[in-house]
Design a protein around this motif. Structure first.
Motif, short mmCIF file in Angstrom:
data_model
loop_
_atom_site.label_atom_id
_atom_site.label_comp_id
_atom_site.label_asym_id
_atom_site.label_seq_id
_atom_site.Cartn_x
_atom_site.Cartn_y
_atom_site.Cartn_z
N VAL A 175 0.79 -1.24 0.10
CA VAL A 175 -0.07 -0.02 0.14
C VAL A 175 0.94 1.12 -0.16
CG1 VAL A 175 -1.86 0.96 1.14
CG2 VAL A 175 -1.85 -1.20 1.10
N SER A 176 1.35 1.49 -1.10
CA SER A 176 2.42 2.75 -1.21
C SER A 176 2.20 3.26 -2.87
CB SER A 176 3.76 2.37 -0.97
OG SER A 176 4.64 3.41 -1.29
N ASP A 177 2.14 4.66 -2.95
CA ASP A 177 2.04 5.26 -4.17
C ASP A 177 3.44 5.31 -4.87
OD1 ASP A 177 -0.78 5.01 -4.11
OD2 ASP A 177 -0.78 7.26 -3.17
N ASP A 178 4.54 5.29 -4.36
CA ASP A 178 5.53 5.51 -4.67
C ASP A 178 6.50 4.32 -5.08
OD1 ASP A 178 6.23 4.84 -2.19
OD2 ASP A 178 7.60 6.34 -1.83
N PHE A 179 6.09 3.08 -4.83
CA PHE A 179 6.84 2.13 -4.98
C PHE A 179 6.02 0.68 -5.17
CE2 PHE A 179 9.80 -1.74 -3.51
CZ PHE A 179 10.61 -1.55 -4.51
N ASP A 180 6.32 0.01 -6.32
CA ASP A 180 5.37 -1.23 -6.61
C ASP A 180 6.04 -2.47 -6.00
OD1 ASP A 180 3.71 0.02 -8.14
OD2 ASP A 180 4.86 0.06 -10.00
N HIS A 181 5.25 -3.08 -5.22
CA HIS A 181 6.07 -4.17 -4.59
C HIS A 181 4.92 -5.13 -4.58
CE1 HIS A 181 8.75 -6.58 -2.23
NE2 HIS A 181 8.32 -6.16 -1.10
N VAL A 182 4.83 -6.50 -5.43
CA VAL A 182 4.11 -7.35 -5.26
C VAL A 182 4.55 -8.72 -4.62
CG1 VAL A 182 2.60 -9.07 -6.96
CG2 VAL A 182 3.09 -6.53 -7.51
N VAL A 183 3.61 -9.33 -3.95
CA VAL A 183 4.11 -10.36 -3.10
C VAL A 183 3.20 -11.54 -3.00
CG1 VAL A 183 5.78 -8.74 -1.56
CG2 VAL A 183 3.18 -9.27 -1.09
N ALA A 184 3.58 -12.54 -2.39
CA ALA A 184 2.63 -13.61 -1.90
C ALA A 184 2.68 -13.73 -0.56
CB ALA A 184 3.20 -15.06 -2.54
N ILE A 185 1.50 -13.85 0.18
CA ILE A 185 1.23 -13.66 1.57
C ILE A 185 0.58 -15.06 2.06
CG2 ILE A 185 0.16 -12.49 3.28
CD1 ILE A 185 0.20 -9.97 1.31
N LYS A 186 1.42 -15.66 2.92
CA LYS A 186 0.77 -16.97 3.44
C LYS A 186 0.31 -16.74 4.77
CE LYS A 186 2.26 -21.68 4.46
NZ LYS A 186 3.53 -22.80 4.47
N LEU A 187 -1.04 -16.90 4.80
CA LEU A 187 -1.91 -16.88 6.25
C LEU A 187 -2.32 -18.04 6.54
CD1 LEU A 187 -3.28 -14.66 7.90
CD2 LEU A 187 -5.35 -14.67 6.63
N ILE A 188 -1.77 -18.04 8.01
CA ILE A 188 -2.07 -19.44 8.70
C ILE A 188 -3.60 -19.10 9.17
CG2 ILE A 188 -1.29 -21.01 10.46
CD1 ILE A 188 0.66 -20.61 8.13
N LYS A 189 -4.19 -20.25 9.32
CA LYS A 189 -5.48 -20.28 10.01
C LYS A 189 -5.36 -19.82 11.41
CE LYS A 189 -8.18 -23.70 7.19
NZ LYS A 189 -8.61 -24.97 7.07
N PRO A 190 -6.64 -18.98 11.92
CA PRO A 190 -6.45 -18.69 13.07
C PRO A 190 -6.84 -19.93 13.95
CG PRO A 190 -8.33 -17.98 12.11
CD PRO A 190 -7.52 -18.55 11.07
N GLY A 191 -5.89 -19.67 15.18
CA GLY A 191 -5.97 -20.97 16.38
C GLY A 191 -5.48 -22.04 15.95
N LEU A 192 -4.61 -22.19 14.67
CA LEU A 192 -4.02 -23.33 14.39
C LEU A 192 -2.71 -23.68 15.07
CD1 LEU A 192 -4.33 -25.89 12.47
CD2 LEU A 192 -2.74 -24.46 10.82
#
Length: 784
Positions: free
Chosen positions: A100-117
């Motif tokens: 979330v930035s207007d001055d720099f493009d940075h595309v990523v993959a985000i691994k989200l672990i299930k809550p409580g696991l």
């Protein structure tokens, strides 16, 4: 499962993830047949039952989108806006996100672990492992950028987004030739070796965990089950994972017997991957390499990844492959094959030399040959080798792109010198020639000067051999002028290597200060003695400067300039002298820079620049002059940037960078030019940041880091290359800091501190670095 031991929970999750990679009908049997304990299997089945609606397993950093049933996407995770779902599995989901930035493009993959696991203890463990993996900054490893926890406690990691396809799919789609396949495998080996050097093992190297992107670039993924090699406060947990069978066919056999994973486990997997890559190619030597790596007995495998990759390089360059045979017949056969590849005059000289060596050895070993014939052969060999070491080598070295030819010349020269020096009863002149040859060979294979082959260990051994011979000769005949001057010239070179290769400044001063006594009685060759004294003083100044004794360093440089002024006019105009004089002013410039006297820094650099420019205007241009000018423009431009004259700094740094880029493009194997390109590119990147051109600055800084990491991996025993990486990581942190990207800045500063700490443990950091670059990087991590 809050009461479960972390080791059981983690092992169950690993087993569950692996089971999910099997066909749906095979998952239950995969868990049942694994070597894991019953408690682990039970927990893995529970996880699988909870995931009964998931259609595909989670792939770390992978780019394969999945046709999943619709789910509501989170708007944002951490500092990243979510774009779409990439993958979904039992432990959680992978999303494509952008910063979330207007001055720099940075595309990523985000691994989200299930809550409580994960339990609280596992989350703490997860954080620690995330820090370890974040240090794996390598071009062929999908990088872990960031991580944290959402408000609901769900942990997440932010990874490099890799737009590629799995290795097996690449083979099927591209049908690549053997060369392309081996290029990819060498990249995989580089990545694994880098991980091992950072005390991390992968544990699940498979074709599915290697993605191939455009341009045949490999990316190693799924370090999610990687573990440190060293024991810590959770060593019992680490050992509990060793029972996992991992991906069938690629896990080392001892793993199924409960042995703990180690670097040899990864080497086994690499051997299996090599077998996949080379299937269908009838190459006996390649088969032998793969079989040795994938030997069922760990002790029969390559001891290190470097051993495996070196054997592969030997295969590709027609050198003997250790996995095949160590017989003299086999090695001779490979030697003959290599000679067929040589071309032109260099080949003729080499073959003559080999014949001379062979003739000499035969003559000396056979009593029936007359002494006159033996002496004739010996004289012939000496004559040929002198021409090859000096005249032919210099002629070839003046041509860009000649590194391979120079390497072949150097290798054969080593054979000659070893043969020549082997006889302790050789005449004094022969021993002197051998010593000078060793010194010359050390210069060209790995010395400090331009255009070397980067073989530092071989160079240092040859310098030492030359010193032993010359010191013994000088002790026997102290009045011999040729021996004394040659020893003085050698000590000047060795003093220089202490600065740029060994970072042993006290020893460097010992070498440089041993020169004057050698020349007190030996100056009938006046110009040669003057140059030897001047070189010694220059290197004395360097050793003083880098040990933070700046005032006496300037004195030494000025004394060196005074010596240069004593030379006769013809010698003053020679390229060698011009380079020495320009280098003195460049070093004075650097000295003043360290004293924060920026205007004096620019003044001294301008003098050096004028000397080199005048030489080029008079038709004395050469590769050495070009490299020297690049070095001068580097320090000049960097200093102009520091005093706020960025508009003047950029042209100087662009000149430095373009010179080195041109030389590297002409000869991609020239390690000296590569290192200078990284130095010039790194400073240029900092100055681009000063000009507000952050995107170009980041790209330039990363390009410089890539080169420095490559050189460090190619020369793992050289502290200078290792230090270069630490410096560049610090500079990248500075660039991101100026761009206002705190997370990325912190990551690079932390990586720089870790690299410096490793440097200190392996070689002991210099006080210069400790008080400057290291102190700055450590201070910059405060508040991260």
């Amino acid at each position: 499962m809050a009461g479960s031991e972390p080791s059981v929970e983690l092992a169950a999750m690993e087993l569950f993830e692996l089971a999910m990679e099997q066909a749906p009908e095979d998952r239950e049997s995969f868990i049942r047949n694994s070597a894991s304990g019953e408690l682990i299997k039970k927990r893995a089945r529970q996880l699988m039952e909870a995931d009964q609606h998931s259609l595909k397993s989670l792939r770390t950093g992978g780019a394969n989108s999945l046709d999943e049933e619709a789910e509501s996407l989170p708007d944002q995770i951490g500092a990243y806006r979510i774009l779409r779902l990439l993958g979904k599995g039992g432990m959680g989901s992978v999303y494509l996100g952008e910063r979330v930035s207007d001055d720099f493009d940075h595309v990523v993959a985000i691994k989200l672990i299930k809550p409580g696991l994960l339990s609280h203890r596992l989350i703490e463990r997860f954080r620690r492992e995330r820090q370890i993996l974040a240090q794996l900054n390598h071009q062929h490893i999908a990088h872990l950028h960031d991580g944290g926890e959402k408000e609901d406690g769900s942990p997440y990691i932010v990874m490099e987004y890799v737009d590629g396809i799995p290795l097996s799919q690449w083979i099927e789609a591209e049908s690549p030739d053997l060369g392309r396949r081996l290029n990819v495998f060498e990249q995989i080996c580089d990545a694994v070796e880098f991980a091992h050097q950072n005390l991390v093992i992968h544990r699940d190297l498979t074709p599915g965990n290697v993605l191939i992107t455009e341009g045949d670039q490999a990316k190693l993924i799924d370090f999610g089950i990687a573990r440190p090699q060293v024991e810590g406060d959770d060593s019992n947990e680490a050992s509990s994972f060793s029972g996992l069978s991992l991906t069938p066919g690629f896990g080392a056999p001892e793993r199924s017997r409960g042995a703990e994973a180690n670097t040899l486990s990864d080497i086994y997997s690499l051997g299996r991957i090599l077998q996949v890559l080379t299937r269908g190619f009838e190459e006996q030597e390649l088969n032998a390499i793969a079989a040795k790596a994938a030997s069922r007995a760990p002790e029969d495998r390559y001891a290190t990844v470097r051993g495996l990759s070196d054997d592969l390089v030997n295969f590709r360059n027609d050198f003997p492959v250790e996995a095949v045979s160590k017989s003299k017949k086999y090695r001779f056969k490979k030697f003959v094959m290599r000679q067929k590849l040589a071309v032109g005059a260099a080949t003729a000289v080499l073959l003559l030399l080999i014949a001379g060596i062979g003739g000499t050895s035969w003559a000396y070993s056979q009593a029936e040959y007359a002494r006159a014939e033996a002496e004739g052969r010996f004289a012939e060999t000496r004559s040929i080798a002198k021409v090859m070491l000096f005249e032919v080598y210099d002629a070839v070295g003046a041509v860009p792109g000649s590194t391979s030819a120079r390497r072949l010349l150097a290798n054969t020269s080593q054979l000659y010198l070893d043969a020549l020096a082997a006889d302790p009863n050789s005449p004094q002149q022969v021993k002197l020639e051998a010593a000078i040859g060793y010194m010359r060979l050390a210069d060209v294979v790995g010395g400090v000067g331009p255009g070397t082959l980067g073989l530092r260990e071989q160079a240092m051994a040859n310098y030492e051999r030359a010193d032993q011979i010359l010191t013994a000769l000088h002790d026997e005949d102290p009045a011999n002028e040729e021996i004394a001057i040659s020893l003085a010239e050698l000590r000047a070179e060795r003093s220089n290597t202490m600065v740029h290769i060994e970072s042993d400044y006290d020893q460097g001063l010992i070498f440089s200060r041993s020169i004057p006594p050698l020349l007190d009685r030996s100056c009938s060759d006046r110009d040669r003695c003057i140059l030897a004294r001047a070189k010694g003083l220059v290197n004395e100044g360097q050793n003083l400067m880098w040990s933070e004794r700046q005032a006496p360093s300037i004195v030494a440089y000025d004394l060196a300039l005074a010596e240069i002024e004593k030379l006769t006019a013809p010698v003053r105009k020679k390229e060698e002298t011009i380079l020495i004089e320009a280098n003195i002013y460049r070093l004075k410039s650097k000295n003043y820079h360290f004293q924060n006297k920026k205007l004096e820094t620019v003044k001294q650099a301008d003098i050096a620049r004028r000397l080199l420019s005048d030489a080029m205007a008079e038709g004395n241009g050469s590769l050495a002059i070009d490299r020297a000018l690049a070095g001068v423009e580097f320090i000049r431009g960097g200093t102009l940037d520091e005093i706020g004259q960025t508009e003047e700094a950029l042209p100087a740094l662009n000149t430095s960078h373009s010179i080195m880029q041109r030389l590297v493009e002409a000869d991609k194997e020239d390690f000296g030019s590569l290192r200078l390109l990284a130095i010039a590119g790194g400073q240029r990147a900092l100055t681009l940041a000063s000009a507000g051109q952050y995107r170009a600055a980041i790209e330039g800084g990363k390009a410089a880091l890539e080169i420095r990491e490559r050189l460090s991996k190619d020369h793992p025993d050289q502290s200078g290359y290792f230090r270069d990486v630490a410096i560049q990581l610090k500079d990248l942190g500075d660039i991101y800091k100026r761009a206002g990207l705190k997370v990325e800045a912190c990551r690079y500063f932390q990586a720089s501190v870790a690299q410096f700490d490793n440097l200190d443990q392996r070689w002991e950091m210099s006080e210069f670095d400790r008080n400057r670059a290291y102190a700055y990087a450590r201070k910059s991590t405060e508040g991260c």
